[in-house]
Design a protein around this motif. Sequence first.
Motif, short mmCIF file in Angstrom:
data_model
loop_
_atom_site.label_atom_id
_atom_site.label_comp_id
_atom_site.label_asym_id
_atom_site.label_seq_id
_atom_site.Cartn_x
_atom_site.Cartn_y
_atom_site.Cartn_z
N LYS A 311 14.70 -30.65 -8.92
CA LYS A 311 14.25 -31.06 -7.58
C LYS A 311 15.40 -30.94 -6.57
CE LYS A 311 14.03 -35.40 -6.17
NZ LYS A 311 13.73 -36.85 -6.18
N THR A 312 16.56 -31.45 -6.93
CA THR A 312 17.71 -31.42 -6.01
C THR A 312 18.17 -29.99 -5.75
OG1 THR A 312 18.39 -33.50 -7.03
CG2 THR A 312 20.00 -32.42 -5.61
N LEU A 313 18.26 -29.20 -6.80
CA LEU A 313 18.74 -27.83 -6.63
C LEU A 313 17.81 -27.02 -5.72
CD1 LEU A 313 19.96 -27.11 -10.30
CD2 LEU A 313 21.38 -27.52 -8.27
N PHE A 333 30.26 -35.84 -2.52
CA PHE A 333 29.89 -37.24 -2.36
C PHE A 333 28.37 -37.39 -2.49
CE2 PHE A 333 28.31 -40.49 0.64
CZ PHE A 333 28.78 -41.63 0.01
N ASN A 334 27.64 -36.48 -1.85
CA ASN A 334 26.18 -36.62 -1.80
C ASN A 334 25.47 -36.29 -3.11
OD1 ASN A 334 25.67 -37.57 0.80
ND2 ASN A 334 26.10 -35.55 1.66
N THR A 339 26.07 -31.45 -10.19
CA THR A 339 24.96 -30.85 -9.46
C THR A 339 25.47 -29.81 -8.46
OG1 THR A 339 23.83 -32.96 -9.67
CG2 THR A 339 22.87 -31.38 -8.13
N PHE A 340 26.60 -30.12 -7.83
CA PHE A 340 27.14 -29.17 -6.84
C PHE A 340 27.53 -27.85 -7.51
CE2 PHE A 340 30.62 -27.52 -4.08
CZ PHE A 340 29.85 -27.29 -2.95
N ILE A 345 25.83 -22.02 -8.57
CA ILE A 345 25.30 -21.01 -9.50
C ILE A 345 23.90 -20.56 -9.06
CG2 ILE A 345 24.62 -20.61 -11.90
CD1 ILE A 345 26.75 -22.67 -12.72
N VAL A 346 23.09 -21.54 -8.64
CA VAL A 346 21.73 -21.24 -8.19
C VAL A 346 21.77 -20.36 -6.93
CG1 VAL A 346 19.66 -22.27 -7.14
CG2 VAL A 346 20.62 -23.24 -9.24
#
Length: 440
Positions: A311-313, A333-334, A339-340, A345-346
């Motif tokens: 969902k985040t990506l 931070f967020n 995930t970053f 990569i995405v």
Amino acid sequence: MKINIPKKVLFIINTLEKEAYEAYAVGGCIRDSIIGDTPKDWDICTSALPEQVKKCFKKYHVIETGLKHGTVTLMINRKPYEITTFRIDGDYSNNRHPDKVNFVRVLKDDLSRRDFTINSMAYNPTVGLVDYFNGVSDIKNRIIRCVGDANKRFQEDALRIMRAIRFASVLGFDIETETSNAIDVNKELLQNIAVERISVELNKLLTGINASKILLSFSSIIEEIIPELKPMIKFNENNPNIFNTWKHTIKSIQNIPEKVDLRLTMLLHDIRKPENNSTDGNKKHQQESSEAARKTLKRLKYDNKTIKMVKTLILYFDENIQPDNIHVKRWLFNIGEETFRKLLIVKRADITSQEEINNKELENLDVVSLVLAKIVEQNQCYSLNTLAINGKDLMDIGVPKGEEIGEILNQLLDLVINEKIKNDKQQLLKEAKKLSGVTP
Ligand code: ATP
Ligand code: MG
């Protein structure tokens, strides 16, 4: 053909044979050995009934994992070995799991109820390889083929449709014509299969070496299990001159490492593209696609961690990331470092899978990666954990316990991230006094 059987498996086979039962290593382990891969586990089939198996291994811990289906699990040095009595399946209802199984005396019957020729071989050192359905030849020719009548086999258990395309993807094999026709004819039966079982196979399919090829040739199966993707798959489908969204999606899957969450992200990242295709629709497209992906994965009963990551990506994949220290720290931070990193990569996979690659965007990503590397290497502060002071330090200088502590810490962190002050205890304390009104 000689197969290298591990000592423990040999011991199990020998023990059963000593009591005059038949026993073989069977299924996936034989397939993988012949292909030259190391088997993940070794399953054993035997003419002994479950009670008889238990008697043979009295000294060991035997777990009754699936007595109804004739399976017990033998533990040797904490490693499990499944031992299953020769069986044929009883009637199937609703195209899944047999209602009951019948134990049989001969190996051939047991092998003929298995799904594909490559999965229906058995081996023991005395008898050698037992291959009634020409599994070796199909492995040589890299073919997935049903044992017996393909139509009938998929009607018995529609999960086999997913298994067929999963093996084709993982092994890089082709699906034999009759089998692939039967897949198409029977695809609707997949509706009778539990979504959890479908997603297990989907994960393996997506992370297989031939995922792209299979997704393209079996798009109709993907539409069947994820109808939410249908509009996107169909979008511009009939215009051969256009590099359409589905082709881009498939290419992006090929261009990203074979991790389940990354591949699911690429599979779903344009799910709402057809509805948001105007040039100013980008933000909305990301938001809607992110939400649609979340709902889809929830329906398919994925775990919360995977759902949250995907969902985040998808929410941020099209966001422009400014390649400077402060912006990258704000991102960290967020959404956090893990995930970053995945987001980068995405983004790379998305950019390199466009019809025309935007080199500027790629260069930008390269710089962002360098900035990130420097932040991590220098241990720069972007989270409360690494801020040089904590709540106790604030109380020590007289800030009263309560909400104010958290507020001040966050303000300090903000100043540090934005490089207004250094992450230095003395400086932070000085600033804290100013912020809180505590007299210096
Ligand atoms: P993997 O490497 O993923 O474990 P596998 O072939 O060993 O692949 P399992 O699910 O462990 O798959 O099943 C073991 C064996 O049981 C298979 O090799 C096959 O012979 C048989 N089998 C499994 N599922 C089915 C099914 N749905 N229909 C018929 N036979 C099956
Ligand atoms: Mg297995």
